[in-house]
Design a protein around this motif. Structure first.
Motif, short mmCIF file in Angstrom:
data_model
loop_
_atom_site.label_atom_id
_atom_site.label_comp_id
_atom_site.label_asym_id
_atom_site.label_seq_id
_atom_site.Cartn_x
_atom_site.Cartn_y
_atom_site.Cartn_z
N THR A 25 1.08 -1.37 0.37
CA THR A 25 -0.16 0.15 0.31
C THR A 25 0.70 1.11 0.01
OG1 THR A 25 -1.74 -0.98 1.30
CG2 THR A 25 -1.45 0.76 1.19
N ALA A 26 0.46 1.97 -1.14
CA ALA A 26 1.02 3.50 -0.78
C ALA A 26 0.37 4.30 -0.63
CB ALA A 26 1.53 3.92 -2.22
N HIS A 27 1.03 5.64 0.45
CA HIS A 27 0.33 6.71 1.12
C HIS A 27 0.81 7.68 0.65
CE1 HIS A 27 -3.12 4.61 3.26
NE2 HIS A 27 -2.70 4.16 3.62
N GLY A 28 -0.28 8.97 0.09
CA GLY A 28 0.51 10.38 -0.19
C GLY A 28 -0.26 11.71 0.34
N TRP A 29 0.00 12.19 0.80
CA TRP A 29 -0.90 14.00 0.42
C TRP A 29 -1.06 14.39 -0.61
CZ3 TRP A 29 -4.04 13.54 4.90
CH2 TRP A 29 -3.70 11.96 6.12
N GLY A 32 -4.42 18.40 1.98
CA GLY A 32 -5.08 17.84 3.09
C GLY A 32 -5.74 16.03 3.39
N TRP A 33 -5.68 15.61 1.57
CA TRP A 33 -6.59 14.60 1.36
C TRP A 33 -5.31 13.62 1.96
CZ3 TRP A 33 -11.61 13.50 1.36
CH2 TRP A 33 -12.31 14.61 1.48
N ASP A 34 -5.71 12.28 2.05
CA ASP A 34 -5.00 11.22 1.61
C ASP A 34 -4.79 9.91 0.55
OD1 ASP A 34 -3.18 8.64 3.01
OD2 ASP A 34 -4.47 7.98 3.28
N VAL A 35 -4.27 9.88 -0.21
CA VAL A 35 -4.28 9.56 -1.22
C VAL A 35 -3.71 8.10 -1.32
CG1 VAL A 35 -3.62 9.41 -4.29
CG2 VAL A 35 -4.75 12.15 -2.65
N PHE A 36 -4.52 6.80 -1.10
CA PHE A 36 -3.46 5.68 -1.26
C PHE A 36 -3.69 5.02 -2.66
CE2 PHE A 36 -8.28 5.49 -0.35
CZ PHE A 36 -7.88 3.70 -0.19
N ARG A 37 -3.37 3.59 -2.61
CA ARG A 37 -2.60 2.63 -3.65
C ARG A 37 -2.91 1.38 -2.99
NH1 ARG A 37 -3.44 2.48 -9.38
NH2 ARG A 37 -3.69 0.54 -10.20
N LYS A 38 -2.90 0.39 -3.30
CA LYS A 38 -2.85 -0.77 -3.11
C LYS A 38 -2.19 -1.77 -4.64
CE LYS A 38 -5.72 -0.87 1.13
NZ LYS A 38 -6.95 -2.16 1.91
#
Length: 201
Positions: A25-29, A32-38
């Protein structure tokens, strides 16, 4: 900061003793929003079986909507980054109901065998009307060699919050003379207060 057109690569090494599927899982901001990808990957142990892979990218035609919302069109691109063709390919979305589910006879199927191969890209679109900020997830699945490949692509579309309601009352406009009179009255009250204070002292 991960900029547009940049690619960051990471590796992880572990010892496996049996067939397993793991999820990264990759996360980024951003704003103000949390963006993620699995992403899922299967390693087969004990038999000469090639594990299947599938990849989906979901992109909305707009990322922000005005207050009240509107219609969003999502574009899905499904590819096979592996080496074994995928059968029974399906595409679904948890917030958009216009996708076909199980895919048969897709125009991107170059050799018309209903298998998603590594040189093919199958595209889909889906429209959804949203009234508030919404995160939706597109899911692609396929099968090969008795194993399941799946991938997820989440997307968030922002809807502006509503403004203050219009009460229907006209704005009160004051003339310049009236404004000057108000200021003079305030200054007069201040002067009177100062005089009274001096007399008391």
């Amino acid at each position: 900061m991960l900029d547009l057109k940049e690619s960051w690569t990471y590796t992880c090494t572990k010892i496996v003793s049996k067939t397993e599927t793991n999820t990264a899982t990759a996360h980024g901001w951003s704003n103000g929003w949390d963006v993620f990808r699995k992403a899922n990957a299967t390693v087969v142990v004990g038999t000469p079986i090639l594990p299947p892979l599938i990849h989906v990218v979901k992109v909305p035609n707009v990322f922000t909507l005005p207050a009240g919302g509107g219609t969003v069109t999502y574009l899905y691109k499904v590819t096979n980054p592996g080496t074994v063709p995928l059968s029974e390919v399906s595409i679904v979305d948890d917030k958009c109901t216009g996708l076909p589910g199980r895919v048969v006879g897709h125009p991107g199927d170059l050799n018309k065998n209903n298998l998603l191969e590594s040189n093919e890209t199958w595209q889909f679109t889906c429209q959804s009307k949203i009234t508030q900020t919404t995160t939706s997830i597109g899911t692609a699945m396929g099968y090969a060699n008795g194993l399941t490949a799946s991938d997820f692509s989440p997307v968030t579309v922002l809807v502006d919050p509503p403004g203050f309601p219009n009460a229907g009352l006209p704005h009160e406009r004051k003339s310049v003379a009236w404004s000057i009179a108000e200021i003079a009255g305030i200054l007069g009250l201040i002067s009177l207060a100062v005089v009274l204070k001096k007399r008391i002292v």
